[in-house]
Design a protein around this motif. Structure first.
Motif, PDB file in Angstrom:
ATOM      1  N   MET B   1      32.874  33.643  45.157  1.00  0.00           N
ATOM      2  CA  MET B   1      33.837  33.328  44.175  1.00  0.00           C
ATOM      3  C   MET B   1      33.715  33.898  42.832  1.00  0.00           C
ATOM      4  N   CYS B   2      34.642  34.342  42.295  1.00  0.00           N
ATOM      5  CA  CYS B   2      34.327  35.191  40.889  1.00  0.00           C
ATOM      6  C   CYS B   2      34.528  33.750  39.694  1.00  0.00           C
ATOM      7  N   GLU B   3      34.231  34.033  38.586  1.00  0.00           N
ATOM      8  CA  GLU B   3      34.641  33.186  37.650  1.00  0.00           C
ATOM      9  C   GLU B   3      35.846  32.576  37.381  1.00  0.00           C
ATOM     10  N   TRP B   4      36.775  33.263  37.853  1.00  0.00           N
ATOM     11  CA  TRP B   4      38.138  32.888  37.678  1.00  0.00           C
ATOM     12  C   TRP B   4      38.387  31.831  38.507  1.00  0.00           C
ATOM     13  N   CYS B   5      37.767  31.895  39.875  1.00  0.00           N
ATOM     14  CA  CYS B   5      38.133  31.000  40.940  1.00  0.00           C
ATOM     15  C   CYS B   5      37.457  29.746  40.569  1.00  0.00           C
ATOM     16  N   LYS B  10      40.273  25.554  41.985  1.00  0.00           N
ATOM     17  CA  LYS B  10      40.331  24.210  42.620  1.00  0.00           C
ATOM     18  C   LYS B  10      39.776  24.575  44.184  1.00  0.00           C
ATOM     19  N   GLY B  11      38.501  25.226  44.367  1.00  0.00           N
ATOM     20  CA  GLY B  11      38.124  25.343  45.671  1.00  0.00           C
ATOM     21  C   GLY B  11      38.729  26.574  46.468  1.00  0.00           C
ATOM     22  N   LYS B  12      39.661  27.045  45.931  1.00  0.00           N
ATOM     23  CA  LYS B  12      40.328  28.485  46.626  1.00  0.00           C
ATOM     24  C   LYS B  12      40.220  29.520  45.852  1.00  0.00           C
ATOM     25  N   LYS B  13      40.557  30.842  46.153  1.00  0.00           N
ATOM     26  CA  LYS B  13      40.592  31.957  45.263  1.00  0.00           C
ATOM     27  C   LYS B  13      41.643  31.595  44.219  1.00  0.00           C
ATOM     28  N   TRP B  14      41.363  31.927  42.842  1.00  0.00           N
ATOM     29  CA  TRP B  14      42.517  31.627  41.929  1.00  0.00           C
ATOM     30  C   TRP B  14      43.791  32.201  42.117  1.00  0.00           C
ATOM     31  N   TYR B  15      44.026  33.424  43.008  1.00  0.00           N
ATOM     32  CA  TYR B  15      45.428  33.978  43.301  1.00  0.00           C
ATOM     33  C   TYR B  15      45.917  33.261  44.618  1.00  0.00           C
ATOM     34  N   LEU B  16      45.449  32.261  45.172  1.00  0.00           N
ATOM     35  CA  LEU B  16      45.831  31.631  46.103  1.00  0.00           C
ATOM     36  C   LEU B  16      46.070  30.106  45.901  1.00  0.00           C
ATOM     37  N   ALA B  17      45.621  29.756  44.899  1.00  0.00           N
ATOM     38  CA  ALA B  17      45.544  28.209  44.566  1.00  0.00           C
ATOM     39  C   ALA B  17      47.092  27.952  43.803  1.00  0.00           C
ATOM     40  N   THR B  18      47.655  27.059  44.397  1.00  0.00           N
ATOM     41  CA  THR B  18      49.196  26.556  44.221  1.00  0.00           C
ATOM     42  C   THR B  18      49.281  26.211  42.657  1.00  0.00           C
ATOM     43  N   GLU B  19      48.018  25.526  42.192  1.00  0.00           N
ATOM     44  CA  GLU B  19      48.170  25.125  40.798  1.00  0.00           C
ATOM     45  C   GLU B  19      48.621  26.477  39.812  1.00  0.00           C
ATOM     46  N   ASN B  20      48.063  27.475  40.225  1.00  0.00           N
ATOM     47  CA  ASN B  20      48.189  28.776  39.191  1.00  0.00           C
ATOM     48  C   ASN B  20      49.602  29.377  39.388  1.00  0.00           C
ATOM     49  N   TYR B  21      50.509  28.761  40.108  1.00  0.00           N
ATOM     50  CA  TYR B  21      51.848  29.359  40.504  1.00  0.00           C
ATOM     51  C   TYR B  21      52.781  28.191  39.991  1.00  0.00           C
ATOM     52  N   VAL B  22      52.391  27.277  39.756  1.00  0.00           N
ATOM     53  CA  VAL B  22      53.466  26.110  39.336  1.00  0.00           C
ATOM     54  C   VAL B  22      53.889  26.310  37.969  1.00  0.00           C
ATOM     55  N   GLN B  84      42.955  41.384  39.575  1.00  0.00           N
ATOM     56  CA  GLN B  84      41.977  41.456  40.402  1.00  0.00           C
ATOM     57  C   GLN B  84      42.584  42.190  41.675  1.00  0.00           C
ATOM     58  N   THR B  85      41.731  42.908  42.501  1.00  0.00           N
ATOM     59  CA  THR B  85      42.162  43.699  43.740  1.00  0.00           C
ATOM     60  C   THR B  85      42.114  42.660  44.753  1.00  0.00           C
ATOM     61  N   VAL B  86      43.397  42.834  45.472  1.00  0.00           N
ATOM     62  CA  VAL B  86      43.456  41.932  46.764  1.00  0.00           C
ATOM     63  C   VAL B  86      43.890  42.815  47.917  1.00  0.00           C
ATOM     64  N   THR B  87      43.487  42.413  49.046  1.00  0.00           N
ATOM     65  CA  THR B  87      44.184  43.470  50.527  1.00  0.00           C
ATOM     66  C   THR B  87      45.355  42.956  50.613  1.00  0.00           C
ATOM     67  N   LEU B  88      45.908  43.689  51.429  1.00  0.00           N
ATOM     68  CA  LEU B  88      47.168  43.319  51.726  1.00  0.00           C
ATOM     69  C   LEU B  88      47.373  42.154  52.569  1.00  0.00           C
TER      70      LEU B  88
END
Ligand code: SF4
Ligand code: SF4
Ligand code: SF4
Ligand code: SF4
Ligand code: SF4
Lengths: 105, 285
Positions: B1-5, B10-22, B84-88
């Motif tokens: 996990m990188c520092e952003w995560c 919240k225990g997930k990758k930052w770009y998959l955490a719902t909190e960052n979308y709301v 950050q780079t993500v896979t498809l």
């Protein structure tokens, strides 16, 4: 043995000086031919906010962002419709660049 | 996990955490104020003439200045816009999260406009996908958005199809935020050197603008037939052909984990490993 001693030596190297003349340039939104001609993508454009305003200006101003990638092919100058007006010029001028030299201690 | 995560995931990758979308664009008042008051300087610093000076600095004009510039730039990017780079596969997972939190808008790519000028602003250049904070900005403050962006609202299914199509065309994906990782903004489909992020990271080494992803590719040379497809697919210069082996060689230190090489390999010689499990690379972002 360690390699972490570093010396800085000044070298003189021809370095590109890419200049735009905004009096004659048509702007990158209407023209932008130089940007599209440059394969290493040395050039790009941006929109400044005019002094005292809060919204982005409509003009797109070309700039040289990566002169270190410029090879001096002059394709940008070739395609420029305003080359007589020297809208873009590329000169390689001797530039003093300090260079890091690593020496063994 | 990188520092952003660690900070925002919240225990997930930052770009998959719902909190960052709301969070909505309007929640960013302080940041917006700063952005508005700094816009001219930011433009000049990140994208304008100052960047040419930066290039000189990067060419070792002075080690001290170089250091200063580095800090300035790292800070500049991580405060305004970074990713950050993500896979498809991850991008599609992001689509599911985004679908429940504001949806998507498809828009013409900003970088391509910056890099290619007038010609590249049309609807055929919809490489970017606005999500979360960006979608709310589109719905609530349409005046903030450049008309040339040619924005179009799409469903999750359409978004996934779009990403898949762009992936097939050979583009790699990056997740991006605006202001801080708590505000997801875009799902990008990028290429070197048109994509500003890739060029600035690869040519100037500015880590503040684009982080390496959570995966690293591994190439099995026994399986590889040396067709060279993966070399073409990699935007990060991590793979090259080794003629005496007749095979491809992958340099994991350079890999950003976009998984495009894995996608194109006809014999499944490439697989993705988790960065965390690779001792030498687990801290490399
Ligand atoms: S001389 Fe060639 S490489 Fe240099 S800016 Fe012009 S087109 Fe690009
Ligand atoms: S090609 Fe010439 S006129 Fe057109 S944007 Fe470039 S410098 Fe300006
Ligand atoms: S990051 Fe890539 S997709 Fe996003 S705006 Fe830049 S070039 Fe376009
Ligand atoms: S080696 Fe593969 S996964 Fe790594 S950056 Fe290149 S294409 Fe992407
Ligand atoms: S695509 Fe697969 S088979 Fe072809 S060179 Fe790359 S790893 Fe080898």
């Amino acid at each position: 043995m360690s390699f972490n001693h570093m010396e800085v030596k000044t070298i003189t190297k021809d370095f590109p000086n890419i200049k735009f003349n905004m009096d004659t340039c048509l702007g990158a939104l209407d023209c932008g031919k130089c940007l599209q001609a440059c394969a290493p993508h040395v050039l790009r454009c941006y929109t400044p906010i005019p002094e005292g305003k809060t919204t982005v200006s409509k003009e797109w101003i070309p700039v040289a962002t990566f002169p270190s990638l410029c090879t001096g092919c002059l394709k940008c100058v070739e395609v420029c419709p305003k080359k007589e007006g020297k809208a873009i010029t590329v000169d390689f001028v001797p530039t003093r660049l300090p260079k890091k030299i690593f020496r063994r201690k | 996990m990188c520092e952003w995560c660690t900070e925002h995931g919240k225990g997930k990758k930052w770009y998959l955490a719902t909190e960052n979308y709301v969070r909505k664009f309007d929640d960013m008042e302080d940041w917006l104020k700063e952005w508005n008051s700094n816009y001219r300087q930011v433009q000049a610093k990140l994208w304008g003439p100052v960047s040419a000076e930066m290039d000189l600095l990067k060419n070792r004009l002075s080690p001290r200045l170089e250091k200063l510039a580095d800090n300035d730039w790292e800070e500049g990017f991580s405060r305004y816009h970074s990713g950050q780079t993500v896979t498809l596969a991850e991008a599609k997972e992001m689509c599911d999260v985004a679908d429940e939190n504001g949806g998507f808008v498809k828009l013409a790519c900003t970088c391509r406009k910056y890099k290619r000028g007038g010609k590249y602003v049309g609807p055929e250049n919809t490489f970017c996908m606005g999500i979360s904070a960006y979608t709310s900005m589109y719905h609530e403050h349409p005046e903030r958005i450049w008309k040339e962006h040619k924005i179009e609202t799409v469903s999750a299914e359409q978004a996934k199809e779009h990403l898949e199509k762009l992936s097939d065309e050979g583009l790699c994906h990056n997740a991006s935020y605006v202001g801080s990782p708590a505000y997801m903004s875009k799902l990008c489909s990028c290429e070197y050197p048109v994509c500003v992020w890739l060029q600035w990271r690869l040519d100037w080494g500015i880590t503040g603008i684009l982080k390496k992803g959570h995966y690293v590719a591994e190439l099995d040379m026994d399986t590889c037939t040396g067709c060279g497809k993966c070399v073409e697919a990699c935007h990060f210069k991590a793979i090259n052909m080794a003629p005496t082996y007749g095979k491809a060689i992958l340099k994991q230190q350079e890999c950003f984990g976009c998984a495009q090489c894995m996608r194109v390999c006809p014999v499944e010689a490439i697989k993705m490993l988790e960065r965390e499990k690779i001792p030498a690379l687990k801290e490399e972002w």
